[in-house]
Design a protein around this motif. Structure first.
Motif, short mmCIF file in Angstrom:
data_model
loop_
_atom_site.label_atom_id
_atom_site.label_comp_id
_atom_site.label_asym_id
_atom_site.label_seq_id
_atom_site.Cartn_x
_atom_site.Cartn_y
_atom_site.Cartn_z
N VAL A 1 40.11 -62.69 -99.05
CA VAL A 1 40.26 -63.91 -97.99
C VAL A 1 38.77 -64.43 -97.94
O VAL A 1 37.74 -63.87 -97.63
N THR A 2 38.72 -66.04 -97.96
CA THR A 2 37.34 -66.51 -97.87
C THR A 2 37.44 -67.20 -96.49
O THR A 2 36.28 -67.55 -95.95
N HIS A 3 38.67 -67.51 -95.98
CA HIS A 3 38.62 -68.52 -94.87
C HIS A 3 39.94 -68.31 -94.06
O HIS A 3 40.95 -67.82 -94.73
N ILE A 4 40.07 -68.78 -92.70
CA ILE A 4 41.42 -68.50 -92.19
C ILE A 4 41.59 -69.83 -91.33
O ILE A 4 40.56 -70.48 -91.09
N TYR A 5 42.92 -70.28 -91.10
CA TYR A 5 43.33 -71.33 -90.26
C TYR A 5 44.03 -70.81 -89.37
O TYR A 5 45.17 -70.56 -89.69
N ARG A 6 43.78 -70.88 -87.74
CA ARG A 6 44.81 -70.40 -86.89
C ARG A 6 45.76 -71.82 -86.69
O ARG A 6 45.24 -72.89 -86.65
N MET A 7 46.93 -71.44 -86.20
CA MET A 7 47.93 -72.29 -85.93
C MET A 7 47.48 -72.76 -84.38
O MET A 7 47.20 -72.12 -83.63
N ALA A 8 47.46 -74.21 -84.36
CA ALA A 8 47.34 -74.56 -82.99
C ALA A 8 48.55 -74.72 -82.11
O ALA A 8 49.62 -74.97 -82.47
N CYS B 1 47.38 -81.79 -90.45
CA CYS B 1 48.07 -80.69 -90.30
C CYS B 1 48.05 -79.87 -91.39
O CYS B 1 47.15 -80.04 -92.35
N ALA B 2 48.83 -78.83 -91.69
CA ALA B 2 48.81 -77.73 -92.52
C ALA B 2 49.59 -78.31 -93.94
O ALA B 2 49.57 -77.69 -94.85
N GLY B 3 50.14 -79.59 -93.66
CA GLY B 3 50.78 -79.90 -95.00
C GLY B 3 52.30 -79.67 -94.97
O GLY B 3 52.90 -78.84 -94.42
N TYR C 1 60.38 -76.16 -87.52
CA TYR C 1 61.61 -76.14 -87.46
C TYR C 1 62.22 -77.54 -87.89
O TYR C 1 63.28 -77.76 -88.39
N ASP C 2 61.52 -78.56 -87.67
CA ASP C 2 61.97 -80.13 -87.58
C ASP C 2 61.17 -80.66 -88.80
O ASP C 2 61.44 -81.91 -88.77
N GLY C 3 60.60 -80.06 -89.57
CA GLY C 3 60.03 -80.66 -90.52
C GLY C 3 58.69 -81.29 -90.70
O GLY C 3 58.10 -81.91 -91.60
N LYS C 4 58.11 -81.01 -89.45
CA LYS C 4 56.69 -82.00 -89.17
C LYS C 4 55.61 -80.71 -89.67
O LYS C 4 55.71 -79.53 -89.37
N GLY C 5 54.47 -81.15 -90.14
CA GLY C 5 53.35 -80.28 -90.49
C GLY C 5 52.89 -79.69 -89.26
O GLY C 5 52.78 -80.14 -88.13
N ILE C 6 52.72 -78.43 -89.38
CA ILE C 6 51.96 -77.55 -88.21
C ILE C 6 50.57 -77.67 -88.08
O ILE C 6 49.63 -77.96 -89.08
N ALA C 7 50.26 -78.03 -86.72
CA ALA C 7 48.59 -78.45 -86.57
C ALA C 7 48.11 -77.06 -86.62
O ALA C 7 48.38 -76.09 -86.20
N LEU C 8 46.80 -77.14 -86.93
CA LEU C 8 45.85 -75.98 -87.11
C LEU C 8 44.63 -76.31 -86.34
O LEU C 8 44.02 -77.51 -86.08
N VAL C 9 43.66 -75.25 -86.01
CA VAL C 9 42.28 -75.61 -85.67
C VAL C 9 41.80 -76.11 -86.76
O VAL C 9 41.82 -75.71 -88.13
N ASN C 10 41.02 -77.25 -86.67
CA ASN C 10 40.29 -78.17 -87.64
C ASN C 10 41.26 -79.57 -87.84
O ASN C 10 40.87 -80.38 -88.77
N SER C 11 42.55 -79.47 -87.08
CA SER C 11 43.28 -80.78 -87.30
C SER C 11 42.66 -81.75 -86.67
O SER C 11 42.11 -81.63 -85.59
N ASN D 1 47.11 -64.66 -83.36
CA ASN D 1 48.04 -64.05 -84.46
C ASN D 1 48.33 -64.69 -85.87
O ASN D 1 48.48 -64.09 -86.69
N ALA D 2 48.89 -65.98 -85.59
CA ALA D 2 49.40 -66.56 -86.40
C ALA D 2 48.35 -67.82 -86.92
O ALA D 2 47.63 -68.51 -86.54
N ILE D 3 47.98 -67.22 -88.42
CA ILE D 3 47.04 -67.65 -89.35
C ILE D 3 47.52 -68.03 -90.89
O ILE D 3 48.29 -67.41 -91.20
N LEU D 4 46.86 -68.86 -91.21
CA LEU D 4 46.82 -68.89 -92.59
C LEU D 4 45.72 -68.56 -93.34
O LEU D 4 44.67 -68.93 -92.68
#
Length: 166
Positions: A50-57, A112-114, A120-130, A145-148
């Motif tokens: 792992v080189t970096h993480i992105y937390r869900m906003a 967003c995360a793309g 659930y509605d098909g919209k891209g999830i926002a992240l820290v750095n969005s 806890n929810a990270i990419l």
């Protein structure tokens, strides 16, 4: 205000990311095929750390200019929710959700995360750095806890944290 978390990859976080969920006893009880899959996955993880993480906003996230992510769906039975350490359920934010500033003005999340990471509605999830439509940026979130994860030798999708039309 609840504790906030950033995308900083601390030694504590790093140490927990690639731990196998299986004990030696559990591995020994598995059939050869299952064990081979796990061994292959563990080798991949070792070769691609792992080189970096992105937390869900989520609602309650903070921006660089003092905005706070809005709770767009207060009903706990609706939408995608995450439970904070406090026990509170909050909405996962997506592109188009709003952030409100102390003066009452609002901005919309525009990156967003793309398309690979949608709600659930098909919209891209926002992240820290969005990014927001006013040029501001989400800098922290109250969930931990929810990270990419990004790994060495891998690249994120082309629409990951991309501005619309870019």
């Amino acid at each position: 205000m609840s504790q906030q978390y950033t995308n900083e990859l601390t030694p504590e976080i790093f140490a927990t990311l690639d731990q196998s969920p299986f004990t030696a006893e559990q591995l020994a009880e598995m059939n050869d095929e299952a064990r081979a899959i796990i061994v292959k996955q563990n080798e991949y993880v070792r070769q691609h750390p792992v080189t970096h993480i992105y937390r869900m906003a989520v609602a309650g996230c903070l921006t660089r200019r003092g905005g706070v992510g809005d709770e767009f769906n207060p009903n706990p039975e609706e939408g995608h929710k995450i439970q904070l350490d406090t026990g509170q359920w909050v909405s996962v934010l997506t592109e188009g959700c709003t952030v409100t500033y102390p003066d009452g003005t609002q901005a919309r999340i525009v990156s967003c995360a793309g398309s690979q990471f949608t709600s659930y509605d098909g919209k891209g999830i926002a992240l820290v750095n969005s990014l927001l439509d006013n040029g501001d940026e989400i800098i922290s979130t109250p969930q931990k806890n929810a990270i990419l994860v990004g790994r060495a030798g891998e690249s994120m999708p082309s629409d990951f944290l991309a501005m619309p039309g870019a």
